[in-house]
Write an enzyme that holds these catalytic residues in place. Sequence first.
Site, PDB file in Angstrom:
ATOM      1  N   SER A 119      75.841 141.313  59.009  1.00 41.92           N
ATOM      2  CA  SER A 119      75.242 141.859  57.793  1.00 41.92           C
ATOM      3  C   SER A 119      76.249 141.870  56.654  1.00 41.92           C
ATOM      4  O   SER A 119      75.868 142.048  55.510  1.00 41.92           O
ATOM      5  CB  SER A 119      74.729 143.263  58.055  1.00 41.92           C
ATOM      6  OG  SER A 119      75.716 144.014  58.691  1.00 41.92           O
ATOM      7  N   HIS A 140      69.632 137.143  59.526  1.00 43.53           N
ATOM      8  CA  HIS A 140      69.886 138.587  59.599  1.00 43.53           C
ATOM      9  C   HIS A 140      68.591 139.382  59.758  1.00 43.53           C
ATOM     10  O   HIS A 140      67.810 139.523  58.822  1.00 43.53           O
ATOM     11  CB  HIS A 140      70.645 139.028  58.328  1.00 43.53           C
ATOM     12  CG  HIS A 140      71.021 140.469  58.344  1.00 43.53           C
ATOM     13  ND1 HIS A 140      71.069 141.255  57.213  1.00 43.53           N
ATOM     14  CD2 HIS A 140      71.370 141.283  59.369  1.00 43.53           C
ATOM     15  CE1 HIS A 140      71.420 142.475  57.545  1.00 43.53           C
ATOM     16  NE2 HIS A 140      71.606 142.527  58.849  1.00 43.53           N
ATOM     17  N   GLU A 152      66.925 138.028  56.393  1.00 44.17           N
ATOM     18  CA  GLU A 152      67.707 137.409  55.320  1.00 44.17           C
ATOM     19  C   GLU A 152      68.303 136.120  55.886  1.00 44.17           C
ATOM     20  O   GLU A 152      68.991 136.148  56.916  1.00 44.17           O
ATOM     21  CB  GLU A 152      68.829 138.344  54.847  1.00 44.17           C
ATOM     22  CG  GLU A 152      68.328 139.539  54.049  1.00 44.17           C
ATOM     23  CD  GLU A 152      69.450 140.502  53.645  1.00 44.17           C
ATOM     24  OE1 GLU A 152      69.373 141.071  52.547  1.00 44.17           O
ATOM     25  OE2 GLU A 152      70.396 140.708  54.436  1.00 44.17           O
ATOM     26  N   ASN A 190      71.761 145.308  52.572  1.00 44.42           N
ATOM     27  CA  ASN A 190      72.855 146.246  52.854  1.00 44.42           C
ATOM     28  C   ASN A 190      73.712 146.547  51.629  1.00 44.42           C
ATOM     29  O   ASN A 190      74.286 147.629  51.526  1.00 44.42           O
ATOM     30  CB  ASN A 190      73.721 145.730  54.002  1.00 44.42           C
ATOM     31  CG  ASN A 190      73.012 145.904  55.333  1.00 44.42           C
ATOM     32  OD1 ASN A 190      71.961 146.539  55.397  1.00 44.42           O
ATOM     33  ND2 ASN A 190      73.562 145.348  56.381  1.00 44.42           N
TER      34      ASN A 190
HETATM   35  N1  CAA Z   1      56.797 145.694  69.106  1.00 41.46           N
HETATM   36  C1  CAA Z   1      55.796 145.758  68.209  1.00 41.46           C
HETATM   37  N2  CAA Z   1      55.471 146.866  67.547  1.00 41.46           N
HETATM   38  C2  CAA Z   1      56.157 147.967  67.815  1.00 41.46           C
HETATM   39  C3  CAA Z   1      57.225 147.989  68.745  1.00 41.46           C
HETATM   40  C4  CAA Z   1      57.529 146.788  69.411  1.00 41.46           C
HETATM   41  N3  CAA Z   1      58.508 146.720  70.301  1.00 41.46           N
HETATM   42  N4  CAA Z   1      57.741 149.231  68.793  1.00 41.46           N
HETATM   43  C5  CAA Z   1      57.033 149.962  67.925  1.00 41.46           C
HETATM   44  N5  CAA Z   1      56.089 149.204  67.335  1.00 41.46           N
HETATM   45  C6  CAA Z   1      55.100 149.621  66.344  1.00 41.46           C
HETATM   46  C7  CAA Z   1      54.420 150.869  66.804  1.00 41.46           C
HETATM   47  O1  CAA Z   1      53.351 150.561  67.686  1.00 41.46           O
HETATM   48  C8  CAA Z   1      53.959 151.443  65.503  1.00 41.46           C
HETATM   49  O2  CAA Z   1      52.820 150.747  65.040  1.00 41.46           O
HETATM   50  P1  CAA Z   1      51.409 151.507  64.880  1.00 41.46           P
HETATM   51  O3  CAA Z   1      51.664 152.599  63.906  1.00 41.46           O
HETATM   52  O4  CAA Z   1      50.497 150.428  64.385  1.00 41.46           O
HETATM   53  O5  CAA Z   1      51.081 151.998  66.245  1.00 41.46           O
HETATM   54  C9  CAA Z   1      55.080 151.083  64.530  1.00 41.46           C
HETATM   55  O6  CAA Z   1      55.749 149.976  65.121  1.00 41.46           O
HETATM   56  C10 CAA Z   1      56.068 152.200  64.300  1.00 41.46           C
HETATM   57  O7  CAA Z   1      56.611 152.616  65.558  1.00 41.46           O
HETATM   58  P2  CAA Z   1      56.712 154.121  66.060  1.00 41.46           P
HETATM   59  O8  CAA Z   1      55.393 154.818  65.964  1.00 41.46           O
HETATM   60  O9  CAA Z   1      57.379 154.085  67.382  1.00 41.46           O
HETATM   61  O10 CAA Z   1      57.762 154.784  65.082  1.00 41.46           O
HETATM   62  P3  CAA Z   1      57.640 155.438  63.651  1.00 41.46           P
HETATM   63  O11 CAA Z   1      56.305 155.303  63.025  1.00 41.46           O
HETATM   64  O12 CAA Z   1      58.239 156.781  63.812  1.00 41.46           O
HETATM   65  O13 CAA Z   1      58.642 154.522  62.810  1.00 41.46           O
HETATM   66  C11 CAA Z   1      60.657 153.342  62.322  1.00 41.46           C
HETATM   67  C12 CAA Z   1      59.978 154.329  63.238  1.00 41.46           C
HETATM   68  C13 CAA Z   1      60.008 151.968  62.452  1.00 41.46           C
HETATM   69  C14 CAA Z   1      62.123 153.267  62.768  1.00 41.46           C
HETATM   70  C15 CAA Z   1      60.517 153.827  60.821  1.00 41.46           C
HETATM   71  O14 CAA Z   1      60.972 155.154  60.732  1.00 41.46           O
HETATM   72  C16 CAA Z   1      61.310 152.975  59.859  1.00 41.46           C
HETATM   73  O15 CAA Z   1      60.863 151.905  59.438  1.00 41.46           O
HETATM   74  N6  CAA Z   1      62.513 153.457  59.475  1.00 41.46           N
HETATM   75  C17 CAA Z   1      63.393 152.746  58.530  1.00 41.46           C
HETATM   76  C18 CAA Z   1      64.218 151.749  59.283  1.00 41.46           C
HETATM   77  C19 CAA Z   1      65.158 151.004  58.366  1.00 41.46           C
HETATM   78  O16 CAA Z   1      65.287 151.251  57.175  1.00 41.46           O
HETATM   79  N7  CAA Z   1      65.858 150.036  58.956  1.00 41.46           N
HETATM   80  C20 CAA Z   1      66.821 149.228  58.250  1.00 41.46           C
HETATM   81  C21 CAA Z   1      68.166 149.574  58.786  1.00 41.46           C
HETATM   82  S1  CAA Z   1      69.419 148.614  58.010  1.00 41.46           S
HETATM   83  C22 CAA Z   1      69.573 147.293  58.965  1.00 41.46           C
HETATM   84  O17 CAA Z   1      68.983 147.115  59.990  1.00 41.46           O
HETATM   85  C23 CAA Z   1      70.530 146.310  58.463  1.00 41.46           C
HETATM   86  C24 CAA Z   1      71.793 146.245  59.178  1.00 41.46           C
HETATM   87  O18 CAA Z   1      72.412 145.181  59.124  1.00 41.46           O
HETATM   88  C25 CAA Z   1      72.380 147.409  59.849  1.00 41.46           C
END
Ligand code: CAA
Length: 285
Positions: A119, A140, A152, A190
């Site tokens: 990243s 990414h 990305e 990021n």
């Molecule tokens: N396959 C397919 N779908 C899945 C899944 C899987 N393995 N696991 C979960 N899902 C689905 C769930 O079924 C759910 O869908 P529905 O609502 O249609 O049922 C949906 O995804 C959301 O899952 P959860 O209900 O388990 O969880 P949630 O609603 O509490 O959301 C979260 C959790 C997705 C983490 C949400 O809080 C979110 O998007 N958070 C922000 C995450 C973020 O900003 N990430 C970026 C980080 S930075 C990065 O990654 C860059 C880096 O280089 C570090």
Amino acid sequence: MEIKRVGIVGSGIMGSGVAEVASKAGFEVTLRSRSDEGAQSMVAGLGKSLAKQVEKGKLDDAERAAVQGRVRTVTDLGELADCDLVLESIVEDLPTKKELFGELDRICGDGAILATNTSTLSVKDIAGATGRPEKVCGVHFFNPATVLPLVELVRAEKTSDDTIAAARAFAESCGKTVVDVRDQAGFVVNALLFPYLNNAVKLLAGGVASRDDIDAAMKGGCNFPMGPLELLDLVGLDTSLAIIEALHAEFEDPNYEPAPMLRDLVKDEKLGRKSGAGFYDYVKK
Ligand code: CAA
């Protein structure tokens, strides 16, 4: 070139997530973990995640078995020799990644694309460790890779158009939306996200608001799905610190100076969800 076999190096949060996504998209996936324990924990995690989707009615049993059957775990890097694309998802450390890419360059067929999930590190520097820089690019994914729709796509100085086209086709087959970005620390997401996360830690340390109120503020005030401290725990505090340090080194902006509290938590091995504690405590299910 057509990609059929995908190798993934690293069985952490990102490697495991991408393995699941790629297998669901129909690719044959070989996931390399350094240890048998890492491989077993990845397989167990995949089983749990797929079982949840069966429960929710999003997959049927036959699909679950097929997805599981397409993922093979190995510990020997040599097993990636027949992959068309290898995606590296190991620790954010340039010398470690360069060493790995040098080895992959020796092991993989001439036509294979070597991609990094970095990243913040320079894709050009990583590509320089190989004799095929035209076949190296950044792909990414975001955490959780199974849910977040973005990739990305990073073109480094010598990446060829064919490599970019094949990597784009791979990411799109995985159901992702692709954005093209320049080879610069943090790319787009990021570079914008981590100063915000870092400043949230500074606000907490400065006593401006409590942990829960900082998270509640950003969820309620900006409609974000998670607060910044929860999100840091999800990404991993060690990974987050490495990202912020890389941004600081690239841009030399004091605003990117890592929050001392973040360094202290990492020193105390409080790394977020993966270690059981970070800004919050987690009970292993
Ligand atoms: N396959 C397919 N779908 C899945 C899944 C899987 N393995 N696991 C979960 N899902 C689905 C769930 O079924 C759910 O869908 P529905 O609502 O249609 O049922 C949906 O995804 C959301 O899952 P959860 O209900 O388990 O969880 P949630 O609603 O509490 O959301 C979260 C959790 C997705 C983490 C949400 O809080 C979110 O998007 N958070 C922000 C995450 C973020 O900003 N990430 C970026 C980080 S930075 C990065 O990654 C860059 C880096 O280089 C570090």
